[in-house]
Design a protein around this motif. Structure first.
Motif, short mmCIF file in Angstrom:
data_model
loop_
_atom_site.label_atom_id
_atom_site.label_comp_id
_atom_site.label_asym_id
_atom_site.label_seq_id
_atom_site.Cartn_x
_atom_site.Cartn_y
_atom_site.Cartn_z
N ALA A 137 7.40 -13.56 -19.29
CA ALA A 137 7.09 -12.28 -18.64
C ALA A 137 7.16 -12.40 -17.12
CB ALA A 137 5.70 -11.82 -19.05
N ALA A 138 7.90 -11.48 -16.53
CA ALA A 138 7.96 -11.40 -15.06
C ALA A 138 6.89 -10.39 -14.62
CB ALA A 138 9.35 -10.99 -14.61
N VAL A 139 5.68 -10.85 -14.49
CA VAL A 139 4.56 -9.96 -14.20
C VAL A 139 4.54 -9.62 -12.71
CG1 VAL A 139 2.05 -9.71 -14.26
CG2 VAL A 139 3.24 -10.93 -16.10
N ASP A 140 4.47 -8.35 -12.40
CA ASP A 140 4.35 -7.89 -11.02
C ASP A 140 2.87 -7.81 -10.68
OD1 ASP A 140 4.34 -6.66 -8.56
OD2 ASP A 140 5.78 -5.11 -9.11
N PRO A 141 2.35 -8.68 -9.82
CA PRO A 141 0.91 -8.65 -9.53
C PRO A 141 0.46 -7.37 -8.86
CG PRO A 141 2.06 -10.14 -8.02
CD PRO A 141 3.04 -9.76 -9.10
N ARG A 142 1.37 -6.66 -8.21
CA ARG A 142 1.00 -5.38 -7.59
C ARG A 142 0.65 -4.35 -8.64
NH1 ARG A 142 6.33 -4.79 -4.10
NH2 ARG A 142 7.08 -5.47 -6.16
N VAL A 143 1.35 -4.41 -9.77
CA VAL A 143 1.03 -3.50 -10.87
C VAL A 143 -0.35 -3.82 -11.42
CG1 VAL A 143 1.68 -2.79 -13.21
CG2 VAL A 143 3.44 -3.12 -11.46
N LEU A 144 -0.64 -5.11 -11.60
CA LEU A 144 -1.96 -5.50 -12.09
C LEU A 144 -3.04 -5.13 -11.09
CD1 LEU A 144 -1.26 -8.99 -13.70
CD2 LEU A 144 -1.39 -6.75 -14.80
N ALA A 145 -2.75 -5.25 -9.80
CA ALA A 145 -3.73 -4.87 -8.78
C ALA A 145 -4.09 -3.40 -8.91
CB ALA A 145 -3.18 -5.17 -7.39
N GLN A 146 -3.10 -2.54 -9.12
CA GLN A 146 -3.37 -1.12 -9.27
C GLN A 146 -4.17 -0.86 -10.54
OE1 GLN A 146 -2.57 1.54 -6.99
NE2 GLN A 146 -4.20 2.28 -8.35
N GLN A 147 -3.87 -1.60 -11.60
CA GLN A 147 -4.62 -1.43 -12.84
C GLN A 147 -6.07 -1.86 -12.65
OE1 GLN A 147 -2.45 -3.50 -15.89
NE2 GLN A 147 -0.85 -1.95 -15.98
N ALA A 148 -6.30 -2.91 -11.87
CA ALA A 148 -7.67 -3.33 -11.58
C ALA A 148 -8.40 -2.23 -10.81
CB ALA A 148 -7.66 -4.63 -10.77
N VAL A 200 -5.11 -10.69 -11.88
CA VAL A 200 -5.29 -10.25 -10.50
C VAL A 200 -6.69 -9.66 -10.37
CG1 VAL A 200 -4.56 -8.61 -8.72
CG2 VAL A 200 -2.86 -9.86 -10.06
N THR A 201 -7.40 -10.07 -9.33
CA THR A 201 -8.73 -9.53 -9.04
C THR A 201 -8.67 -8.76 -7.74
OG1 THR A 201 -9.84 -11.35 -10.18
CG2 THR A 201 -11.14 -10.10 -8.57
N ALA A 202 -9.22 -7.55 -7.75
CA ALA A 202 -9.21 -6.67 -6.58
C ALA A 202 -10.63 -6.29 -6.20
CB ALA A 202 -8.39 -5.41 -6.86
N THR A 203 -10.88 -6.16 -4.90
CA THR A 203 -12.17 -5.73 -4.38
C THR A 203 -11.95 -4.56 -3.43
OG1 THR A 203 -13.11 -7.95 -4.56
CG2 THR A 203 -14.23 -6.40 -3.09
N ALA A 204 -12.70 -3.47 -3.65
CA ALA A 204 -12.53 -2.25 -2.86
C ALA A 204 -13.82 -1.87 -2.16
CB ALA A 204 -12.07 -1.11 -3.77
N LYS A 205 -13.69 -1.35 -0.95
CA LYS A 205 -14.83 -0.80 -0.23
C LYS A 205 -14.33 0.27 0.73
CE LYS A 205 -14.79 -4.60 3.15
NZ LYS A 205 -15.61 -5.68 3.79
N THR A 263 -11.70 6.70 2.69
CA THR A 263 -10.57 5.78 2.60
C THR A 263 -11.08 4.46 2.04
OG1 THR A 263 -9.44 6.78 4.49
CG2 THR A 263 -8.79 4.53 3.89
N TRP A 264 -10.54 4.08 0.88
CA TRP A 264 -10.90 2.83 0.24
C TRP A 264 -9.88 1.75 0.63
CZ3 TRP A 264 -15.04 1.80 -3.11
CH2 TRP A 264 -15.78 2.91 -3.53
N ASP A 265 -10.35 0.68 1.25
CA ASP A 265 -9.51 -0.48 1.54
C ASP A 265 -9.69 -1.50 0.42
OD1 ASP A 265 -8.67 0.70 3.86
OD2 ASP A 265 -9.99 -0.46 5.17
N ILE A 266 -8.58 -1.96 -0.13
CA ILE A 266 -8.63 -2.83 -1.31
C ILE A 266 -7.85 -4.11 -1.05
CG2 ILE A 266 -8.03 -3.01 -3.76
CD1 ILE A 266 -7.97 0.27 -3.44
N LEU A 279 -4.21 -2.66 -0.77
CA LEU A 279 -3.93 -1.30 -1.22
C LEU A 279 -4.87 -0.35 -0.50
CD1 LEU A 279 -3.69 -1.81 -5.10
CD2 LEU A 279 -1.77 -1.44 -3.54
N THR A 280 -4.50 0.91 -0.45
CA THR A 280 -5.37 1.95 0.11
C THR A 280 -5.45 3.11 -0.87
OG1 THR A 280 -4.80 1.36 2.39
CG2 THR A 280 -5.75 3.54 2.02
#
Length: 299
Positions: A137-148, A200-205, A263-266, A279-280
Motif C-alpha cells: 500500500a502506498a499510503v498518503d499520510p496527508r490523507v490519514l492526517a485529515q482522517q485523524a 498518523v497522529t494529529a494534534t489541533a488547537k 482557526t484550528w492549527d493542526i 493543516l488548518t
C-alpha cells in the motif's frame, strides 16, 4: 478470471492459512475493489468516524458541515498470497503452470454490502492469478492526517458573551467576548488514523478567533478571552471586547448577529518518525445580541 465468493464469517481469514498485505490498489483483474483505483487510500482507509457539530453551537462552518451524514468509510481491502498454492490444473491458475506467477485472494470488507444484496452476510473476497506480487500500500499520510482530524469532531467556539443573548446591552457599554475551552471547541485535541502499517497522529488547537460583531466591525483575539463577572462592573474586557456605537434596532432583524470564527492549527506526524506537516481548519459559531440606547431603557 477471478472468482468472487462470499464468506459467512471473518474467521475464515485465519483458517485459510493465508499470508499477505494491504495493497494501494487492486492488481489487474478487476473485482469490487477495482472501482476506485485513483483514490484507493482515501476511500478505503480504516476510519468509520463521521463528523458533526456540538449541540450548543448556533452554526458551524468549514468541514464540520461538510461531513454531516457521511457514510462510514470501509476498511481497506487486503490481498494475500494463497498458502499452499492451488494444485496444478486448478482453474485458479487461469491456464498458467504453477510457479508462473501465483494465486492471490483479495478480501474486501466493503463486500458486506454485496453479500447483503445477495441474501448473505459476510465478507466478500475473490481469488485471482497475477504474474507479479501486488505492490504494498502506498499510503498518503496527508490523507490519514485529515482522517485523524475528522475523528476530533472539531466545532466552532462555545461562545460566552456578555451581555447574554436574550438580554439587552447598551450602546457605549463594553461587551465581553470569550470562548469556553474544551477539546472540541478550543483544544488541544489529539487523534490518530491508520492504514496498513502507517499511523498518523494529529494534534489541533485554536490559534485565534475572529469575532464579527454584526455592526461592520471585527475583533481578532488570540486567546479564549475573559469570562465576565458581575464584580467587574463596567470595566472593558482586558483580552477580548467590543463597544457598540449604535443600537441593533438599525438592523433589519433588530439584533446584531455575532459570529465567532476559530482557526484550528493542526500538527501531524507519522508515528515512529518520518513525514510531518500542518493543516488548518476553520469553524464558526454565532449568537444574536440586542443592543439598545440608554434612553430607550429609561423611558
Amino acid at each position: 478470471m477471478s472468482r468472487l465468493v462470499l464468506l459467512a464469517s471473518a474467521a475464515v481469514l485465519a483458517g485459510a492459512g493465508l499470508t499477505g498485505q494491504a495493497v494501494a490498489q487492486p492488481p489487474a483483474g478487476g473485482g469490487m475493489c477495482a472501482k476506485q483505483p485513483l483514490s484507493w487510500v482515501a476511500v478505503c482507509a480504516d476510519d468509520t468516524t463521521t463528523k458533526g457539530g456540538s449541540p450548543g453551537s448556533a452554526s458551524s462552518g468549514g468541514k464540520t458541515d461538510k461531513g454531516k451524514g457521511k457514510a462510514p468509510v470501509p476498511e481497506p481491502c487486503v490481498v494475500m498470497k494463497m498458502d499452499p498454492q492451488p494444485p496444478a490444473g486448478s482453474a485458479l491458475w487461469e491456464g498458467h503452470d504453477p510457479g508462473n506467477g501465483a494465486v492471490y485472494t483479495r478480501f474486501c470488507p466493503a463486500g458486506i454490502a454485496a453479500a447483503t444484496a445477495a441474501g448473505a452476510i459476510g465478507l466478500g473476497y475473490e481469488e485471482f492469478w497475477s504474474a507479479t506480487e501486488p505492490a504494498a500500500a502506498a499510503v498518503d499520510p496527508r490523507v490519514l492526517a485529515q482522517q485523524a482530524v475528522d475523528k476530533m469532531l472539531l466545532t466552532g467556539p462555545d461562545i460566552d458573551i456578555n451581555p447574554r443573548p436574550g438580554g439587552r446591552g447598551l450602546v457605549g457599554m463594553p461587551v465581553w467576548m470569550a470562548a469556553d475551552p474544551s477539546p472540541t471547541t478550543w483544544g488541544p485535541n489529539t487523534a490518530s488514523a491508520t492504514a496498513g502499517a502507517v499511523t498518523v497522529t494529529a494534534t489541533a488547537k485554536v490559534s485565534q478567533v475572529v469575532w464579527s460583531m454584526g455592526d461592520g466591525t471585527s475583533v481578532t483575539c488570540h486567546g479564549p478571552g475573559s469570562v465576565y463577572k458581575t464584580s467587574y462592573g463596567l470595566r472593558k474586557s482586558p483580552t477580548c471586547g467590543h463597544v457598540y456605537t449604535e443600537p441593533s434596532s438599525t438592523t433589519s432583524s433588530g439584533r446584531f448577529r455575532v459570529t465567532a470564527t476559530a482557526t484550528w492549527d493542526i500538527d501531524w506526524q507519522v508515528d515512529g518518525g518520518g513525514e510531518a506537516g500542518q493543516l488548518t481548519e476553520v469553524r464558526t459559531s454565532a449568537v444574536a445580541l440586542t443592543i439598545a440606547e440608554s434612553q430607550a431603557l429609561n423611558s
